[in-house]
Write an enzyme that holds these catalytic residues in place. Structure first.
Site, mmCIF file in Angstrom:
data_model
loop_
_atom_site.group_PDB
_atom_site.id
_atom_site.type_symbol
_atom_site.label_atom_id
_atom_site.label_comp_id
_atom_site.label_asym_id
_atom_site.label_seq_id
_atom_site.Cartn_x
_atom_site.Cartn_y
_atom_site.Cartn_z
ATOM 1 N N HIS B 170 -0.394 78.659 -4.748
ATOM 2 C CA HIS B 170 -0.392 77.485 -4.389
ATOM 3 C C HIS B 170 -1.714 77.201 -3.533
ATOM 4 O O HIS B 170 -2.189 77.826 -2.700
ATOM 5 C CB HIS B 170 0.846 76.948 -3.422
ATOM 6 C CG HIS B 170 1.128 75.509 -3.292
ATOM 7 N ND1 HIS B 170 0.328 74.842 -2.409
ATOM 8 C CD2 HIS B 170 1.857 74.657 -3.983
ATOM 9 C CE1 HIS B 170 0.865 73.660 -2.415
ATOM 10 N NE2 HIS B 170 1.826 73.339 -3.451
ATOM 11 N N PRO B 171 -2.462 75.782 -3.819
ATOM 12 C CA PRO B 171 -3.756 75.831 -3.386
ATOM 13 C C PRO B 171 -3.822 74.952 -1.994
ATOM 14 O O PRO B 171 -4.869 74.858 -1.361
ATOM 15 C CB PRO B 171 -4.339 74.694 -4.381
ATOM 16 C CG PRO B 171 -3.099 73.850 -4.882
ATOM 17 C CD PRO B 171 -1.893 74.759 -4.718
ATOM 18 N N CYS B 172 -2.611 75.027 -1.185
ATOM 19 C CA CYS B 172 -2.383 74.034 -0.026
ATOM 20 C C CYS B 172 -3.531 74.507 1.092
ATOM 21 O O CYS B 172 -3.909 73.858 1.740
ATOM 22 C CB CYS B 172 -1.015 73.618 0.540
ATOM 23 S SG CYS B 172 -0.229 75.293 0.786
ATOM 24 N N GLY B 173 -3.645 75.979 1.167
ATOM 25 C CA GLY B 173 -4.346 76.610 2.178
ATOM 26 C C GLY B 173 -5.677 76.580 1.674
ATOM 27 O O GLY B 173 -6.765 76.805 2.687
ATOM 28 N N THR B 174 -6.199 76.517 0.424
ATOM 29 C CA THR B 174 -7.434 76.956 0.060
ATOM 30 C C THR B 174 -8.684 76.465 0.781
ATOM 31 O O THR B 174 -9.647 77.117 1.213
ATOM 32 C CB THR B 174 -7.612 76.726 -1.537
ATOM 33 O OG1 THR B 174 -6.705 77.481 -2.238
ATOM 34 C CG2 THR B 174 -8.947 76.833 -2.023
#
Lengths: 94, 222
Positions: B170-174
């Site tokens: 999941h990219p939410c913290g990227t």
């Protein structure tokens, strides 16, 4: 400078640098055998900070694989005779 | 120097890329990868995303905490030329080395404005792996980190191009950790070489979930 005494393992000076809201270590500089893996540095950090979820990276916008040897990392990223390892904690939920 | 769409123009940089930045970054990344990673499959640009398929992750069941190693093309050819490989005939007591195959796709997320790693895995006999089986094969701390840290976690979603369920990180913290990665190297964001380095830096983090390494030579600028 990474010390190079004849007949002994070449050691690398590692400087641990807190970033973000990570706690600063009292003892942030130490020597480690060049043949040791980066995992040893990560484990040391985890034990000192009592945290598993650390984000660890070096100065060229790169997060080394724990399997890399410290001497290889020093050769590629070392500056002024030491390997600077940055760490951040603000990656944990809650 | 390219200024118009260059991420170096957004200051302070927020860790994201435009889709045209991603296009350029992807091609630079796959070129460098091909140059320095001759024993593993190349990344190919496939109508909108980067694809690396049939990567063999070769892990000894005894040394779970070590990073999985990539087997070289030569080793893989040797395995393929031997007797048909019957996974079932290897007993659990022996130093059984599981060979799982992974397909990785790097797809741009327009909503998060960062790349996303999609993946699927299957046994050497082609049987797809469930997430629980995949997690068993990940390097020691990966699973714990995935569940406790907020820099990423695994979800299952429809692949944006292929309309089939794939797993993804999941990219939410990227953008947060990309910002952090580049924070100690200010010159990388202000002189426009962010695009050149972006996917190398990004992959140095996400690749670790699977025990993958970026060869250090890739970091020396072209």
């Amino acid at each position: 400078m990474a010390t190079d005494s004849p007949g002994s393992v070449r050691k690398v000076v590692v400087l641990l640098r807190a970033t973000g809201d990570a706690p600063i270590l009292k003892q942030a500089k130490f020597k480690i055998a060049g043949t040791d893996k980066f995992a040893k540095v990560i484990d040391f950090l985890r034990r000192q900070l009592h945290r598993d979820t650390l984000f660890v990276y070096v100065n060229s916008a790169f997060s080394p694989n724990p399997d890399e040897s410290v001497i290889d990392l020093y050769k590629n990223f070392g500056i002024d005779g030491k390997l600077v390892v940055n760490y951040a904690c603000s990656m944990a939920w809650g | 120097m390219d200024i118009k769409q260059d991420v170096g123009n957004v200051f302070p940089w927020d860790g994201t890329l435009t889709s045209s930045d991603f296009f350029r970054a992807a091609h630079m990344f796959s070129d460098k990868w091909r140059r320095f990673n001759t024993s593993v499959p190349p990344w190919l640009w496939v109508e909108g995303y980067l694809s690396l398929e049939k990567m063999s992750l070769f892990k000894s069941s005894e040394e779970k905490q070590d990073a999985g190693s990539l087997i070289s093309k030569e080793e893989r050819n040797m395995l393929e030329n031997e007797e048909p490989f019957d996974c079932a005939s290897l007993g659990p007591e022996s130093d059984y080395q599981e060979i799982n195959h992974y397909d990785f796709h790097v797809v741009y997320s327009a909503s998060y404005k960062v790349p996303v790693l999609y993946f699927r895995a299957y046994h050497c006999d082609g049987q797809p792996l469930l997430l629980s089986e995949i997690e068993k094969g990940l390097p020691g701390l990966s699973v714990k980190l995935l569940s406790e840290s907020k820099w990423t976690f695994i979800t299952q979603e429809e692949h944006p191009y292929l309309n089939r369920p794939w797993y993804k990180l999941h990219p939410c913290g990227t953008c947060e950790w990309m910002k952090l990665l580049f924070s100690t190297h200010k010159s990388l964001t202000t002189n426009g070489s962010t695009i050149e380095h972006y996917l190398i830096s990004w992959f140095s983090v996400v690749g670790q979930v699977f025990g993958l390494k970026i060869p250090l030579e890739m970091l020396n600028c072209s």
